[in-house]
Design a protein around this motif. Structure first.
Motif, short mmCIF file in Angstrom:
data_model
loop_
_atom_site.label_atom_id
_atom_site.label_comp_id
_atom_site.label_asym_id
_atom_site.label_seq_id
_atom_site.Cartn_x
_atom_site.Cartn_y
_atom_site.Cartn_z
N ILE A 1 -0.91 -2.98 1.52
CA ILE A 1 -0.23 -2.50 0.31
C ILE A 1 1.08 -1.86 0.73
O ILE A 1 1.11 -1.02 1.63
N ILE A 2 2.16 -2.28 0.08
CA ILE A 2 3.49 -1.74 0.36
C ILE A 2 3.95 -0.99 -0.89
O ILE A 2 3.89 -1.51 -2.00
N THR A 3 4.39 0.24 -0.68
CA THR A 3 4.83 1.11 -1.77
C THR A 3 6.17 1.72 -1.40
O THR A 3 6.38 2.10 -0.25
N PHE A 4 7.09 1.79 -2.37
CA PHE A 4 8.34 2.51 -2.16
C PHE A 4 8.79 3.14 -3.47
O PHE A 4 8.38 2.72 -4.55
N TRP A 5 9.58 4.20 -3.36
CA TRP A 5 10.05 4.95 -4.52
C TRP A 5 11.56 4.82 -4.63
O TRP A 5 12.29 5.06 -3.68
N THR A 6 12.05 4.45 -5.82
CA THR A 6 13.49 4.39 -6.06
C THR A 6 13.97 5.57 -6.89
O THR A 6 15.16 5.73 -7.12
N ALA A 7 13.04 6.38 -7.35
CA ALA A 7 13.30 7.64 -8.06
C ALA A 7 12.01 8.44 -7.95
O ALA A 7 10.95 7.86 -7.67
N PRO A 8 12.06 9.75 -8.15
CA PRO A 8 10.84 10.55 -8.03
C PRO A 8 9.68 10.03 -8.89
O PRO A 8 8.53 10.12 -8.49
N ASP A 9 9.98 9.45 -10.03
CA ASP A 9 8.93 8.97 -10.92
C ASP A 9 8.90 7.44 -11.03
O ASP A 9 8.31 6.90 -11.94
N ARG A 10 9.55 6.75 -10.09
CA ARG A 10 9.58 5.29 -10.14
C ARG A 10 9.05 4.71 -8.83
O ARG A 10 9.76 4.58 -7.85
N ARG A 11 7.77 4.37 -8.87
CA ARG A 11 7.10 3.80 -7.70
C ARG A 11 6.98 2.30 -7.87
O ARG A 11 6.55 1.80 -8.91
N HIS A 12 7.31 1.58 -6.82
CA HIS A 12 7.16 0.13 -6.77
C HIS A 12 6.04 -0.17 -5.79
O HIS A 12 5.98 0.43 -4.71
N GLN A 13 5.19 -1.13 -6.13
CA GLN A 13 4.04 -1.39 -5.28
C GLN A 13 3.64 -2.86 -5.38
O GLN A 13 3.68 -3.45 -6.45
N PHE A 14 3.28 -3.42 -4.22
CA PHE A 14 2.74 -4.77 -4.21
C PHE A 14 1.72 -4.90 -3.09
O PHE A 14 1.68 -4.09 -2.17
N LYS A 15 0.88 -5.91 -3.20
CA LYS A 15 -0.23 -6.09 -2.29
C LYS A 15 -0.14 -7.48 -1.66
O LYS A 15 0.19 -8.45 -2.33
N LEU A 16 -0.44 -7.54 -0.37
CA LEU A 16 -0.51 -8.80 0.35
C LEU A 16 -1.94 -8.96 0.87
O LEU A 16 -2.48 -8.03 1.46
N PHE A 17 -2.52 -10.09 0.66
CA PHE A 17 -3.92 -10.30 0.99
C PHE A 17 -4.10 -10.75 2.44
O PHE A 17 -4.68 -11.80 2.72
N LYS A 18 -3.60 -9.93 3.35
CA LYS A 18 -3.74 -10.19 4.77
C LYS A 18 -3.52 -8.91 5.55
O LYS A 18 -3.00 -7.94 5.01
N ARG A 19 -3.94 -8.93 6.81
CA ARG A 19 -3.75 -7.78 7.69
C ARG A 19 -2.25 -7.58 7.95
O ARG A 19 -1.48 -8.53 7.92
N VAL A 20 -1.85 -6.35 8.21
CA VAL A 20 -0.43 -6.04 8.41
C VAL A 20 0.15 -6.84 9.58
O VAL A 20 1.30 -7.26 9.52
#
Length: 98
Positions: A52-71
């Motif tokens: 799962i990769i997560t990043f914030w572009t503002a304090p209340d704006r989280r972007h998140q996506f999931k990849l179905f494999k090991r890092v």
């Protein structure tokens, strides 16, 4: 007995690379926090490990996506295209499952 997860140098290198690809792909500034987590999924039909990769572009704006494999298996072309950045805004309740 509980056992802590051991992280290999290969995993650390992979996490750093995924962060760099994410920063480049979505045009993120150096001060943007990016979190990369490899988690186990116990639900039927889920892969045993996913990233799962997560990043914030503002304090209340989280972007998140999931990849179905090991890092360590993630490659640059596994990341979503840059135009999907706003579609990945998460309220925190929508990434719990596959």
């Amino acid at each position: 007995m509980l056992k802590s997860a051991s992280v290999t140098s290969q995993q650390l290198t992979a996490v750093r690379q995924v962060k760099a690809w994410t920063r480049e792909r979505f045009g993120l500034d150096d001060d943007v926090t990016i979190m990369v987590a490899e988690i186990a999924c116990g639900l039927p039909g889920c892969p045993p490990l996913e990233t799962i990769i997560t990043f914030w572009t503002a304090p209340d704006r989280r972007h998140q996506f999931k990849l179905f494999k090991r890092v360590v298996e993630v490659r640059d072309d596994d990341l979503p295209p840059s135009f999907m950045k706003n579609a990945m805004i998460s309220d925190g309740d929508d990434i719990a499952c596959c």
